[in-house]
Structures are given as structure tokens and as C-alpha cells.
Design a protein around this motif. Sequence first.
Motif, PDB file in Angstrom:
ATOM      1  N   GLY A  22      -7.941  11.632   7.089  1.00  0.00           N
ATOM      2  CA  GLY A  22      -7.441  11.849   5.736  1.00  0.00           C
ATOM      3  C   GLY A  22      -6.388  10.837   5.338  1.00  0.00           C
ATOM      4  O   GLY A  22      -6.402  10.301   4.227  1.00  0.00           O
ATOM      5  N   ARG A  23      -5.472  10.553   6.272  1.00  0.00           N
ATOM      6  CA  ARG A  23      -4.383   9.605   5.974  1.00  0.00           C
ATOM      7  C   ARG A  23      -4.926   8.211   5.692  1.00  0.00           C
ATOM      8  O   ARG A  23      -4.536   7.549   4.726  1.00  0.00           O
ATOM      9  CB  ARG A  23      -3.417   9.577   7.152  1.00  0.00           C
ATOM     10  CG  ARG A  23      -2.177   8.707   6.923  1.00  0.00           C
ATOM     11  CD  ARG A  23      -1.248   8.811   8.124  1.00  0.00           C
ATOM     12  NE  ARG A  23      -0.873  10.196   8.368  1.00  0.00           N
ATOM     13  CZ  ARG A  23      -0.731  10.718   9.583  1.00  0.00           C
ATOM     14  NH1 ARG A  23      -0.948   9.985  10.657  1.00  0.00           N
ATOM     15  NH2 ARG A  23      -0.372  11.973   9.728  1.00  0.00           N
TER      16      ARG A  23
ATOM     17  N   ALA B 246      -6.731   3.701   2.095  1.00  0.00           N
ATOM     18  CA  ALA B 246      -7.779   2.857   1.535  1.00  0.00           C
ATOM     19  C   ALA B 246      -7.799   3.002   0.014  1.00  0.00           C
ATOM     20  O   ALA B 246      -8.007   2.022  -0.714  1.00  0.00           O
ATOM     21  CB  ALA B 246      -9.139   3.232   2.129  1.00  0.00           C
ATOM     22  N   GLY B 247      -7.565   4.219  -0.466  1.00  0.00           N
ATOM     23  CA  GLY B 247      -7.458   4.433  -1.908  1.00  0.00           C
ATOM     24  C   GLY B 247      -6.270   3.682  -2.506  1.00  0.00           C
ATOM     25  O   GLY B 247      -6.366   3.120  -3.597  1.00  0.00           O
ATOM     26  N   SER B 248      -5.156   3.651  -1.780  1.00  0.00           N
ATOM     27  CA  SER B 248      -3.983   2.896  -2.229  1.00  0.00           C
ATOM     28  C   SER B 248      -4.291   1.403  -2.280  1.00  0.00           C
ATOM     29  O   SER B 248      -3.841   0.691  -3.193  1.00  0.00           O
ATOM     30  CB  SER B 248      -2.803   3.144  -1.287  1.00  0.00           C
ATOM     31  OG  SER B 248      -2.420   4.500  -1.304  1.00  0.00           O
TER      32      SER B 248
ATOM     33  N   ALA C  30     -16.302   1.473   0.421  1.00  0.00           N
ATOM     34  CA  ALA C  30     -17.121   2.025   1.503  1.00  0.00           C
ATOM     35  C   ALA C  30     -16.242   2.633   2.594  1.00  0.00           C
ATOM     36  O   ALA C  30     -16.539   3.704   3.137  1.00  0.00           O
ATOM     37  CB  ALA C  30     -18.012   0.935   2.085  1.00  0.00           C
ATOM     38  N   GLU C  31     -15.137   1.945   2.895  1.00  0.00           N
ATOM     39  CA  GLU C  31     -14.206   2.414   3.929  1.00  0.00           C
ATOM     40  C   GLU C  31     -13.599   3.757   3.545  1.00  0.00           C
ATOM     41  O   GLU C  31     -13.581   4.707   4.332  1.00  0.00           O
ATOM     42  CB  GLU C  31     -13.109   1.360   4.096  1.00  0.00           C
ATOM     43  CG  GLU C  31     -12.427   1.366   5.429  1.00  0.00           C
ATOM     44  CD  GLU C  31     -11.601   0.100   5.628  1.00  0.00           C
ATOM     45  OE1 GLU C  31     -10.978  -0.001   6.689  1.00  0.00           O
ATOM     46  OE2 GLU C  31     -11.567  -0.770   4.730  1.00  0.00           O
ATOM     47  N   ARG C  32     -13.111   3.849   2.324  1.00  0.00           N
ATOM     48  CA  ARG C  32     -12.509   5.103   1.845  1.00  0.00           C
ATOM     49  C   ARG C  32     -13.518   6.240   1.840  1.00  0.00           C
ATOM     50  O   ARG C  32     -13.235   7.343   2.321  1.00  0.00           O
ATOM     51  CB  ARG C  32     -11.963   4.895   0.429  1.00  0.00           C
ATOM     52  CG  ARG C  32     -11.341   6.140  -0.199  1.00  0.00           C
ATOM     53  CD  ARG C  32     -11.296   6.024  -1.705  1.00  0.00           C
ATOM     54  NE  ARG C  32     -12.636   5.868  -2.270  1.00  0.00           N
ATOM     55  CZ  ARG C  32     -12.876   5.505  -3.528  1.00  0.00           C
ATOM     56  NH1 ARG C  32     -11.865   5.272  -4.347  1.00  0.00           N
ATOM     57  NH2 ARG C  32     -14.110   5.381  -3.973  1.00  0.00           N
TER      58      ARG C  32
ATOM     59  N   LEU D 246       0.843  -1.187   0.000  1.00  0.00           N
ATOM     60  CA  LEU D 246       0.000   0.000   0.000  1.00  0.00           C
ATOM     61  C   LEU D 246       0.881   1.240   0.000  1.00  0.00           C
ATOM     62  O   LEU D 246       1.248   1.772   1.050  1.00  0.00           O
ATOM     63  CB  LEU D 246      -0.924   0.017   1.225  1.00  0.00           C
ATOM     64  CG  LEU D 246      -1.822  -1.199   1.431  1.00  0.00           C
ATOM     65  CD1 LEU D 246      -2.861  -0.906   2.512  1.00  0.00           C
ATOM     66  CD2 LEU D 246      -2.515  -1.602   0.134  1.00  0.00           C
ATOM     67  N   LEU D 247       1.221   1.693  -1.180  1.00  0.00           N
ATOM     68  CA  LEU D 247       2.073   2.873  -1.299  1.00  0.00           C
ATOM     69  C   LEU D 247       1.246   4.127  -1.037  1.00  0.00           C
ATOM     70  O   LEU D 247       0.161   4.285  -1.601  1.00  0.00           O
ATOM     71  CB  LEU D 247       2.672   2.953  -2.703  1.00  0.00           C
ATOM     72  CG  LEU D 247       3.677   1.865  -3.057  1.00  0.00           C
ATOM     73  CD1 LEU D 247       4.060   1.984  -4.529  1.00  0.00           C
ATOM     74  CD2 LEU D 247       4.913   1.954  -2.193  1.00  0.00           C
TER      75      LEU D 247
END
Length: 401
Positions: free
Chosen positions: A265-266, A271-273, A185-187, A89-90
Motif C-alpha cells: 500500500g505504501r 507511485a501515485g505521488s 503500471a507500477e502503481r 515524492l510527497l
Amino acid sequence: VGVPRTRSRVSNLRDLPNGRSTTMPSGLPGLVVTVDDPTAESSYGGLGGHATYRVLTKHPDLGETTVRHRYSEFRSLRKSLLEACPGVLLPLIPEKKILANSSMLLHDADFLARRAAELAEFLSQVTSHQLCMASAELSNFLRWPQPLVLLVQEHAAAQELPPLERADGVDGADPLTSSEGDLVAERDDLEAARIVLQRLASRQKDSATDTLLFGKLCQELSSHGHVAGLRAPLRSAADGTGAVAAALQAQAEANAVSELLLRLGRFARLAGSALEQVALRRKLAERAASTAKRLADVSAKEGRETKDSKRDRLGEEARRLSILLQELRDAHAAFTRTLLWELGRFRAAKEDGLYCALRSFSAANEAHSQRVAAAWAATAAGVAGAGGGVGGGGGPGEERE
């Protein structure tokens, strides 16, 4: 999507010790990487330009190394790490800003400072990640001397990493079947919570401004004629609401930079990564499935072919496809294993991080609210004490108590 390449010793999980860990990455002790000193540089001929950032690596025993990079080179580094470290997960880096007059950004000190801080966070995370810290892509980008490269590799090799049991969803049940929907959903929920919290802080700031304005208006009203009996209460209200406004402003400022806001935010970005890695893994699985189908077709043709020369060519192609298919399946299994491990660490860190930040946020707002309530109580007492005999009878349109 090709077979993920392994360019450095620590990018290959087979070369590292087994172990289980759900803790977040641990970097080399004493190693510090910073990004600062954004500098605008003009393009050839004076038209356009770009900003470069100083990237400084410090180690107590090995000194300092400095290099300058522009934003596009950070993006290229992340792209290289995606290929070299499949399943990891970068952290995301800030999006490129596109303006009609891009030179405006080169002279926006606040924008450049924010971008330097975001790029520094990106490097801080990748230089402390067991599967990234010793990659050739990273050490080349940072221009690390060979002694530091060897020290980082030694540290990375000693870290606990995923066990080597097979975790492959190409042939059997996919252990990540529901992950994509869960991560979306998490993101989205994390980002929505961040936006709402940001809006709350903004509204608290507006409330502080309005309370201060109300106090000023009370002061102005006290100077009007025919308010002899109200003059003292109005002035007392003006003085008291100033303290209330100050308490509200302090609460708004604290919430605007709260650890909870930063962590929401982090973790939304992480989650997007994770979604990015799920998509890359799916493409790898699709290529494996396509190769398996091609192998089956070629093998069927080979079985039906009567001419020796054509049968030999088909047999050679089938052997090549068989090797490629096994490489793809092995890559998919390693990708899956790493991604499962990363998701476990991400969620453990998210639970712990958000719990701690939420506790701190709640306690801080309780304390701020007590100060606001105390300021209002003092204001109420001041107004009551200054009222004297005011309030004994109702005026026109006013009910008696």
C-alpha cells in the motif's frame, strides 16, 4: 503552473552539497513527530463541526512543541510543500470523507484514530526528507522554535543530495519519457497485489470460521441417536477441528496486518505521488515551450518593425520573455534532476522493502501452514483411533474400499 518558488534554503539544490544516495530519507536524530488526540469541535451555532488533531514534536535537547490542526490544514500543508519542493515524492494523505451526515464521523473513534495514524505517517516522512524537513512551510505548520529550525536546517544541509549535472528534457532527449507509463503500471500492480493479499486474508478468516462451524456440527451429530459407532470419531473430529480453526485464524490475522500488505500500500501511494510530480513537470515544460514560441513570435515582429517606438517595446518584451524562459528552463532542469533522484531512491527502497517483507511473509505462512497441517494430522489420528471397528462395511449407496 508558475516557476516553482524556493522559500527556504534547503529547497534549492544549488545551496546544498553534491552527492549520490539511493537510501530513503534520514531525519534529525532524536526528533519525533506524533499525531494523536483527535477531538470533535462544533462549529459556531452548534451546526456541523470538525475534528482537530494534536501534533506533538519532541526532541531530547529542545523539549516539546504542541499545536492542534484540523484535516484541511494538513491538506494545505501538502499543497504548499508541492510548490516549495518541486520533484519531491510527497506522501499522500487520506482522502476527505463526504457523508450526508458528516457529524457521524466526528463521533467515530475508529475512523478518527485511523486518520490520526495516516496523518502521523505523512508528517513522519516529510520531516525526515532532506528537501522538505527544513522548509519554512513545515516548520511554521509545526510551530517549531527557532533553535530547532536551525538544527534541522544544519542536519538537512549535511545530507547527500542529487549531483548538479544538467538533466533537462526541454531541449534534448527527455530522461523521463517512459516514466509515466511505467509508474501507472507500477502503481496499479502494487495496488492490485495489496487487494488480492487482503482478500486472501479475508478468505483465510472465512476458512477458519467454516472449519470451526464444521467442528460444532460434528459435535451436534455425535449427540444424535443411531450413531453409536460414530459418536467417538465425531467428537474427536470436533475437538481436532477446533485446533485447526485456531491455527487458520492465527494465520488470517497475521496476514491481515502483515508488513507485506502495509508496504504494498505504501509503495502504491508513492507511485501515485511520482505520477503527480510527472504531471507537474509536464505542465512546467509546456509553459516553457509556450514561452519559447511567444519569444520567437515577438522577436520576429521586432525584426520586421520599422517604427522605433514599437520596435523598442517589442525588444523590451523579448528581453522579459527571454529571462522568463531561462528561469523556466532552469526550474525544469532542477525539477527533472530531483525527480530522477527521487525515482531512483523510491525504486531502490521498494525493491529492498518488498524483498524483506516477502521473505518474512513467506516464512510466517510456512510456519502457520505447518501448524495447520499438524492440527489436521492430529485430527486424523484422533478420528482413526476413535473409530474402532467402524468402517468395515459399506452402507446403502456407499462403496466398499
